[in-house]
Design a protein around this motif. Structure first.
Motif, short mmCIF file in Angstrom:
data_model
loop_
_atom_site.label_atom_id
_atom_site.label_comp_id
_atom_site.label_asym_id
_atom_site.label_seq_id
_atom_site.Cartn_x
_atom_site.Cartn_y
_atom_site.Cartn_z
N ALA A 59 3.73 24.74 1.80
CA ALA A 59 4.63 23.93 2.62
C ALA A 59 4.16 22.34 2.27
O ALA A 59 5.08 21.61 2.42
CB ALA A 59 4.33 24.10 4.11
N LEU A 60 3.07 22.29 1.54
CA LEU A 60 2.76 20.81 1.06
C LEU A 60 2.85 20.69 -0.30
O LEU A 60 2.41 19.75 -1.02
CB LEU A 60 1.33 20.62 1.63
CG LEU A 60 1.12 20.53 3.08
CD1 LEU A 60 -0.36 20.24 3.44
CD2 LEU A 60 2.05 19.51 3.57
N ALA A 61 3.65 21.67 -1.24
CA ALA A 61 3.67 21.45 -2.52
C ALA A 61 4.27 20.26 -3.07
O ALA A 61 3.90 19.60 -4.02
CB ALA A 61 4.68 22.76 -3.11
N GLU A 62 5.24 19.58 -2.09
CA GLU A 62 5.80 18.38 -2.89
C GLU A 62 4.66 17.22 -2.68
O GLU A 62 4.70 16.48 -3.43
CB GLU A 62 7.28 18.08 -2.05
CG GLU A 62 7.87 17.00 -2.52
CD GLU A 62 9.36 16.76 -1.81
OE1 GLU A 62 10.08 16.05 -2.31
OE2 GLU A 62 9.38 17.57 -0.91
N LEU A 63 3.94 17.33 -1.46
CA LEU A 63 3.08 16.33 -1.50
C LEU A 63 1.88 16.44 -2.33
O LEU A 63 1.61 15.42 -3.05
CB LEU A 63 2.42 16.48 0.11
CG LEU A 63 1.31 15.55 0.19
CD1 LEU A 63 1.37 14.91 1.64
CD2 LEU A 63 -0.14 16.27 0.08
N LEU A 64 1.68 17.69 -2.81
CA LEU A 64 0.49 17.86 -3.78
C LEU A 64 0.77 17.47 -5.04
O LEU A 64 -0.07 17.31 -5.99
CB LEU A 64 0.13 19.41 -3.83
CG LEU A 64 -0.59 19.76 -2.32
CD1 LEU A 64 -0.87 21.38 -2.31
CD2 LEU A 64 -2.11 19.14 -2.42
N SER A 65 2.32 17.39 -5.46
CA SER A 65 2.40 16.99 -6.85
C SER A 65 2.48 15.56 -6.89
O SER A 65 2.59 14.97 -8.03
CB SER A 65 4.15 17.45 -7.05
OG SER A 65 4.81 16.60 -6.39
N GLU A 66 2.36 14.81 -5.85
CA GLU A 66 1.97 13.53 -5.87
C GLU A 66 0.68 12.97 -5.61
O GLU A 66 0.25 11.87 -5.16
CB GLU A 66 2.93 12.59 -4.82
CG GLU A 66 4.24 12.89 -5.18
CD GLU A 66 5.26 12.08 -4.31
OE1 GLU A 66 4.94 10.90 -4.13
OE2 GLU A 66 6.40 12.55 -4.16
N ALA A 67 -0.21 13.97 -5.79
CA ALA A 67 -1.74 13.65 -4.93
C ALA A 67 -2.30 12.71 -5.95
O ALA A 67 -3.30 12.10 -5.09
CB ALA A 67 -2.45 15.09 -5.43
N SER A 68 -2.12 12.13 -7.08
CA SER A 68 -2.83 11.15 -7.61
C SER A 68 -2.56 9.79 -7.06
O SER A 68 -3.16 8.96 -6.96
CB SER A 68 -2.47 11.06 -8.97
OG SER A 68 -1.07 10.71 -9.19
N ASP A 69 -1.50 9.74 -6.18
CA ASP A 69 -1.11 8.52 -5.33
C ASP A 69 -1.67 8.31 -4.08
O ASP A 69 -1.30 7.35 -3.27
CB ASP A 69 0.19 8.24 -5.91
CG ASP A 69 0.90 7.72 -7.24
OD1 ASP A 69 -0.10 7.49 -7.68
OD2 ASP A 69 1.82 8.34 -7.39
N ILE A 70 -2.22 9.37 -3.64
CA ILE A 70 -2.70 9.57 -2.02
C ILE A 70 -3.89 9.82 -1.92
O ILE A 70 -4.66 10.62 -2.45
CB ILE A 70 -1.79 10.94 -1.53
CG1 ILE A 70 -0.23 10.85 -1.65
CG2 ILE A 70 -2.13 10.96 0.03
CD1 ILE A 70 0.39 12.27 -1.41
N GLU A 71 -4.68 9.04 -1.09
CA GLU A 71 -5.99 9.09 -0.81
C GLU A 71 -6.23 9.89 0.69
O GLU A 71 -7.09 10.51 0.95
CB GLU A 71 -6.65 7.82 -0.71
CG GLU A 71 -6.88 7.21 -2.10
CD GLU A 71 -7.49 5.79 -1.81
OE1 GLU A 71 -7.89 5.36 -0.84
OE2 GLU A 71 -7.37 5.02 -2.83
N VAL A 72 -5.10 9.44 1.57
CA VAL A 72 -5.34 9.88 3.00
C VAL A 72 -3.98 10.88 3.55
O VAL A 72 -3.10 9.98 3.34
CB VAL A 72 -5.60 8.89 3.89
CG1 VAL A 72 -5.56 9.45 5.47
CG2 VAL A 72 -6.89 8.21 3.74
N LEU A 73 -4.03 11.83 4.02
CA LEU A 73 -2.92 12.42 4.47
C LEU A 73 -3.23 12.52 6.03
O LEU A 73 -4.19 13.01 6.34
CB LEU A 73 -2.75 14.03 4.06
CG LEU A 73 -1.84 14.99 4.69
CD1 LEU A 73 -0.38 14.33 4.52
CD2 LEU A 73 -1.64 16.32 4.15
#
Length: 128
Positions: A59-73
């Protein structure tokens, strides 16, 4: 031959604070969206999740594809706080993302503050 109505995936290409939530949706950037949202560095995307659906890595695949730009979810789990499943936390942690579950209202408020501070934040918001 008539083409008909083209249904496109809901996507706002940019970062924007959430202006309002409730009644099964959200308002942001002078628009409204019915349903849940993923607020990512690439923009705000419609998310096929409802309150009570299991939160999975898929369900979080789209988010995980941008992981390098994310520190906090920030995970808005709906009207009630629900824990993030261990396998999801592990997948996020493996990509250097810390995760914090909270009610959707609290997640919206926290997201807006962190966005205003130019933090590397993303939000997974289940509509209430």
């Amino acid at each position: 031959m008539a083409k008909g109505i083209e249904i496109r995936e809901a996507h706002f290409p940019g970062r924007a604070p959430i202006d309002a939530y409730g009644n099964g949706g959200f308002r942001f950037a002078d628009m409204s969206h019915r349903g849940s949202l993923l607020c990512l560095p690439s923009g705000i995307h419609g998310w096929d999740m409802q309150e009570g659906d299991p939160l999975t890595v898929a369900a979080l695949a789209e988010l995980l594809s941008e992981a390098s730009d994310i520190e906090v979810l920030l995970v808005g789990t709906g009207s009630k706080l629900r824990p993030i499943p261990a396998e999801v936390k592990a997948a996020l942690r493996a990509r250097g993302i810390s995760s914090d579950p909270m009610s959707t209202g609290a997640a919206v408020r926290t997201y807006n503050i962190m966005l205003a501070e130019s933090r590397s934040v993303a939000a997974a918001l289940i509509a209430v």
